[in-house]
Design an enzyme around this catalytic site. Sequence first.
Site, short mmCIF file in Angstrom:
data_model
loop_
_atom_site.label_atom_id
_atom_site.label_comp_id
_atom_site.label_asym_id
_atom_site.label_seq_id
_atom_site.Cartn_x
_atom_site.Cartn_y
_atom_site.Cartn_z
N ASN A 8 0.87 -1.18 0.00
CA ASN A 8 0.00 0.00 0.00
C ASN A 8 0.91 1.23 0.00
OD1 ASN A 8 -1.78 2.05 0.53
ND2 ASN A 8 -2.42 1.29 2.55
N LYS A 10 0.13 4.23 -0.27
CA LYS A 10 -0.53 5.39 0.36
C LYS A 10 -0.34 6.64 -0.50
CE LYS A 10 -0.29 3.10 4.75
NZ LYS A 10 -0.19 3.18 6.21
N HIS A 97 -9.65 0.54 4.68
CA HIS A 97 -8.37 0.72 5.39
C HIS A 97 -8.60 1.66 6.58
CE1 HIS A 97 -4.32 2.10 6.27
NE2 HIS A 97 -3.91 0.97 5.72
N GLU A 99 -7.03 4.09 7.71
CA GLU A 99 -6.86 5.53 7.45
C GLU A 99 -8.08 6.10 6.75
OE1 GLU A 99 -3.04 5.21 5.56
OE2 GLU A 99 -2.15 4.70 7.49
N GLU A 169 -5.59 -5.80 10.34
CA GLU A 169 -4.58 -4.78 10.64
C GLU A 169 -4.90 -4.12 11.96
OE1 GLU A 169 -2.36 -3.01 7.08
OE2 GLU A 169 -4.27 -1.98 7.16
N GLY A 175 2.06 1.79 11.15
CA GLY A 175 2.95 2.95 11.19
C GLY A 175 3.67 3.15 12.52
N SER A 215 3.16 -2.53 10.31
CA SER A 215 4.60 -2.59 10.62
C SER A 215 5.27 -3.91 10.21
CB SER A 215 4.85 -2.33 12.11
OG SER A 215 4.46 -1.01 12.45
N GLY A 236 2.85 -1.32 4.33
CA GLY A 236 2.82 0.11 4.04
C GLY A 236 4.20 0.62 3.70
#
Length: 258
Positions: A8, A10, A97, A99, A169, A175, A215, A236
């Site tokens: 991803n 992003k 997701h 986010e 996730e 992150g 992560s 990510g």
Amino acid sequence: MKKFIVGNLKMNLISPREREQYFKSFEQALKGKKFSAVELVLCPPAVHLESFANNLKKGAVKIGAQNVFFEEKGAFTGEVSSSMVKNVGVEFVLVGHSERRRYFSETDSLVNEKIQAVLKNKLTPIFCIGETIEERKREITQEVITSQLHEGLDGISSANLEKIIIAYEPIWAVGTNIVPTADEVLEMKILIKKILVEKYSLRLAEKATILYGGSVNARTIKEVCLDSDMDGVLVGRESLSPRDFVQLAEIIQRGSVK
Ligand code: PGA
């Protein structure tokens, strides 16, 4: 069945130049490597989808979108539909997701509508679920995951469930460089399968594809994917470096870190 590594990207690669550099590094990283047991998927920002599909698809990589709207076309300023991304070579779509849920207020019912639209267009949804740190501390992870799954999959038939990839996730791991243990990941995999047994059947639950995300890197992958026997990973930051991403794919292919 093949394992998955989904990158991803992003909101990164901010110029065509950066994108071209990424392609070059990716090609170099892939040189001489064959992934018979791993499906590599990259999800770039929408503006790069067509170019990624044209430049990387011929090789070993499939392309995914990070988001779509559930309507097909029309007066929805700023949105992109499943058919649009499909028509430029996309095969997968990330849906729900954390986010998107956090910064764009996506609810479980919106996520459900998006999953339906993605399936209607014969693309593979990668349906993301996971609990926040507060929910974990309050010990309501099980309830959160149960309701995300039930609402996200509302009205989805057994035949369609087989076409969905689920990505667990934990939001506190995204992150942060903090990851769950192999046992904790396995526990979540078992919980997800148990919910699928109740909602669908044992056969479908057994066949379900469940990825881990949050992560993932060369130091954590053993714990969060290999030892916990997951079907792959959603990555990510590490996908921004083609070398690191391909290295993770090699670890999954080998089934061991070294
Ligand atoms: P991360 O992101 O690997 O940078 O933690 C994972 C994700 O958001 O899918």
